[in-house]
Scaffold this motif. Structure first.
Motif, PDB file in Angstrom:
ATOM      1  N   SER A 154      14.336   2.004  50.833  1.00 51.43           N
ATOM      2  CA  SER A 154      14.362   2.874  49.982  1.00 51.43           C
ATOM      3  C   SER A 154      12.566   3.396  50.314  1.00 51.43           C
ATOM      4  N   ARG A 155      12.011   2.690  51.021  1.00 50.87           N
ATOM      5  CA  ARG A 155      10.701   3.255  52.174  1.00 50.87           C
ATOM      6  C   ARG A 155      11.523   4.442  52.221  1.00 50.87           C
ATOM      7  N   THR A 156      11.479   5.104  53.311  1.00 50.82           N
ATOM      8  CA  THR A 156      12.155   5.609  53.928  1.00 50.82           C
ATOM      9  C   THR A 156      12.238   6.501  53.506  1.00 50.82           C
ATOM     10  N   ALA A 157      13.712   6.180  51.900  1.00 44.97           N
ATOM     11  CA  ALA A 157      13.707   7.340  51.069  1.00 44.97           C
ATOM     12  C   ALA A 157      13.006   8.352  50.850  1.00 44.97           C
ATOM     13  N   GLU A 158      11.571   7.176  50.337  1.00 43.00           N
ATOM     14  CA  GLU A 158      10.925   7.508  48.961  1.00 43.00           C
ATOM     15  C   GLU A 158       9.906   9.116  50.238  1.00 43.00           C
ATOM     16  N   ALA A 159       9.905   8.399  51.697  1.00 38.38           N
ATOM     17  CA  ALA A 159       9.149   9.223  52.468  1.00 38.38           C
ATOM     18  C   ALA A 159       9.654  10.893  53.258  1.00 38.38           C
ATOM     19  N   GLN A 160      10.739  10.294  52.905  1.00 43.22           N
ATOM     20  CA  GLN A 160      11.884  11.511  53.372  1.00 43.22           C
ATOM     21  C   GLN A 160      11.772  12.599  52.079  1.00 43.22           C
ATOM     22  N   GLN A 161      11.095  12.141  51.173  1.00 46.30           N
ATOM     23  CA  GLN A 161      11.262  13.727  50.377  1.00 46.30           C
ATOM     24  C   GLN A 161      10.426  14.592  50.601  1.00 46.30           C
ATOM     25  N   PRO A 162      10.806  16.414  50.643  1.00 44.90           N
ATOM     26  CA  PRO A 162       9.318  17.194  50.841  1.00 44.90           C
ATOM     27  C   PRO A 162       8.183  17.301  49.728  1.00 44.90           C
ATOM     28  N   LYS A 163       7.205  17.568  50.937  1.00 52.35           N
ATOM     29  CA  LYS A 163       6.156  17.509  50.450  1.00 52.35           C
ATOM     30  C   LYS A 163       5.352  18.982  49.738  1.00 52.35           C
ATOM     31  N   VAL A 164       5.295  19.439  48.706  1.00 56.49           N
ATOM     32  CA  VAL A 164       4.994  20.426  48.248  1.00 56.49           C
ATOM     33  C   VAL A 164       3.725  20.409  47.565  1.00 56.49           C
ATOM     34  N   VAL A 165       3.468  22.113  47.184  1.00 54.24           N
ATOM     35  CA  VAL A 165       2.238  22.278  46.298  1.00 54.24           C
ATOM     36  C   VAL A 165       2.549  23.149  46.055  1.00 54.24           C
ATOM     37  N   VAL A 166       2.677  23.627  44.344  1.00 56.85           N
ATOM     38  CA  VAL A 166       2.921  25.046  43.674  1.00 56.85           C
ATOM     39  C   VAL A 166       1.397  25.298  43.021  1.00 56.85           C
ATOM     40  N   LEU A 167       1.072  27.214  43.748  1.00 58.05           N
ATOM     41  CA  LEU A 167       0.044  27.360  43.528  1.00 58.05           C
ATOM     42  C   LEU A 167       0.442  28.233  42.101  1.00 58.05           C
ATOM     43  N   ASP A 168      -0.707  29.082  41.405  1.00 59.71           N
ATOM     44  CA  ASP A 168      -0.812  29.648  40.319  1.00 59.71           C
ATOM     45  C   ASP A 168       0.321  30.629  40.224  1.00 59.71           C
ATOM     46  N   PHE A 169       0.525  30.783  38.963  1.00 62.19           N
ATOM     47  CA  PHE A 169       1.468  31.932  38.463  1.00 62.19           C
ATOM     48  C   PHE A 169       0.938  33.346  38.202  1.00 62.19           C
ATOM     49  N   SER A 170       1.012  33.947  38.205  1.00 58.09           N
ATOM     50  CA  SER A 170       0.217  35.150  37.722  1.00 58.09           C
ATOM     51  C   SER A 170       1.044  35.624  36.182  1.00 58.09           C
ATOM     52  N   GLY A 171       0.176  36.562  35.625  1.00 61.42           N
ATOM     53  CA  GLY A 171       0.438  37.126  34.587  1.00 61.42           C
ATOM     54  C   GLY A 171       0.744  35.804  33.622  1.00 61.42           C
ATOM     55  N   ALA A 172       0.474  36.499  32.004  1.00 58.89           N
ATOM     56  CA  ALA A 172       0.722  36.318  30.901  1.00 58.89           C
ATOM     57  C   ALA A 172       1.750  35.129  31.020  1.00 58.89           C
ATOM     58  N   GLY A 173       1.979  34.036  30.478  1.00 59.52           N
ATOM     59  CA  GLY A 173       2.616  32.811  30.716  1.00 59.52           C
ATOM     60  C   GLY A 173       2.556  32.406  31.835  1.00 59.52           C
ATOM     61  N   GLY A 174       1.916  32.232  32.835  1.00 61.49           N
ATOM     62  CA  GLY A 174       1.990  31.648  34.308  1.00 61.49           C
ATOM     63  C   GLY A 174       1.389  30.547  33.954  1.00 61.49           C
ATOM     64  N   SER A 175       1.056  30.504  33.626  1.00 58.49           N
ATOM     65  CA  SER A 175       0.611  29.232  33.398  1.00 58.49           C
ATOM     66  C   SER A 175       1.381  28.044  32.686  1.00 58.49           C
ATOM     67  N   THR A 176       2.309  28.364  32.094  1.00 59.85           N
ATOM     68  CA  THR A 176       2.998  27.564  31.403  1.00 59.85           C
ATOM     69  C   THR A 176       4.082  27.799  32.273  1.00 59.85           C
ATOM     70  N   ALA A 177       5.210  28.352  33.091  1.00 65.89           N
ATOM     71  CA  ALA A 177       6.182  28.882  34.161  1.00 65.89           C
ATOM     72  C   ALA A 177       5.155  27.796  35.002  1.00 65.89           C
ATOM     73  N   ARG A 178       4.068  27.634  35.944  1.00 62.86           N
ATOM     74  CA  ARG A 178       3.846  26.779  37.081  1.00 62.86           C
ATOM     75  C   ARG A 178       4.043  25.190  36.266  1.00 62.86           C
ATOM     76  N   VAL A 179       4.285  24.563  35.211  1.00 70.65           N
ATOM     77  CA  VAL A 179       3.838  23.276  34.301  1.00 70.65           C
ATOM     78  C   VAL A 179       6.037  23.626  34.851  1.00 70.65           C
ATOM     79  N   GLN A 180       6.370  24.385  33.970  1.00 71.85           N
ATOM     80  CA  GLN A 180       7.745  24.001  33.930  1.00 71.85           C
ATOM     81  C   GLN A 180       8.980  24.412  35.916  1.00 71.85           C
ATOM     82  N   VAL A 181       8.185  24.610  36.701  1.00 78.25           N
ATOM     83  CA  VAL A 181       7.946  24.674  37.647  1.00 78.25           C
ATOM     84  C   VAL A 181       8.091  22.660  38.187  1.00 78.25           C
ATOM     85  N   LEU A 182       6.661  22.500  38.200  1.00 80.91           N
ATOM     86  CA  LEU A 182       5.895  21.492  38.197  1.00 80.91           C
ATOM     87  C   LEU A 182       7.258  20.056  37.789  1.00 80.91           C
ATOM     88  N   ARG A 183       7.363  19.826  36.612  1.00 82.53           N
ATOM     89  CA  ARG A 183       8.393  19.696  35.751  1.00 82.53           C
ATOM     90  C   ARG A 183       9.741  19.143  36.314  1.00 82.53           C
TER      91      ARG A 183
END
Length: 143
Positions: A19-48
């Motif tokens: 189970s630890r190996t499976a957790e370690a195999q999760q990809p590491k991701v960064v979600v940068l900013d989304f530009s434009g009106a509503g960009g922060s809301t779009a970023r939050v939806q990607v994170l969720r």
């Protein structure tokens, strides 16, 4: 009887390790900013949508590295350097075009090489339907 208990303990330890190996195999991701009106809301939806499926790198750490090394994250080379520095597998970013219910969200994903792998278009952030479409697109992009 002793062998039986040792076998159970061994299986339990193996289960913990796998189970630890499976957790370690999760990809590491960064979600940068989304530009434009509503960009922060779009970023939050990607994170969720990615929660539980990836290990997140902090956006602030990515921004700090990019600033300190003068990386241009709109280039393949800049994204590759960021991935190497922070051990990132995927970078998500995007923009929202338009305003209101007719807005469209563009989601872009680059791999560790810095090359853009895929892009998706989804609905307007901030609406129930648009948020669901953004989440579906982000999950599809990860897949």
């Amino acid at each position: 009887m002793h062998r039986f208990f040792c076998g159970i303990i061994g299986l339990a330890m193996l289960g913990c390790l796998s189970s630890r190996t499976a957790e370690a195999q999760q990809p590491k991701v960064v979600v940068l900013d989304f530009s434009g009106a509503g960009g922060s809301t779009a970023r939050v939806q990607v994170l969720r949508s990615l929660r539980g499926q990836v290990e997140f790198a902090k956006k602030a750490d990515a921004e700090s590295v990019a600033a300190s090394q003068s990386l241009k994250l709109d280039t393949e080379r800049g994204r590759k350097s960021l991935c190497e520095e922070l051990g990132i597998d995927y970078i998500f970013w995007g923009r929202v075009n338009g305003r209101g219910a007719s807005a469209r969200t563009e989601i872009r994903v680059a791999g560790a090489s810095g090359a853009e792998l895929t892009g998706y278009e989804a609905g307007a952030p901030g609406t129930t339907e648009g948020n669901e479409l953004i989440q579906e697109a982000a999950r599809a992009a990860l897949a």
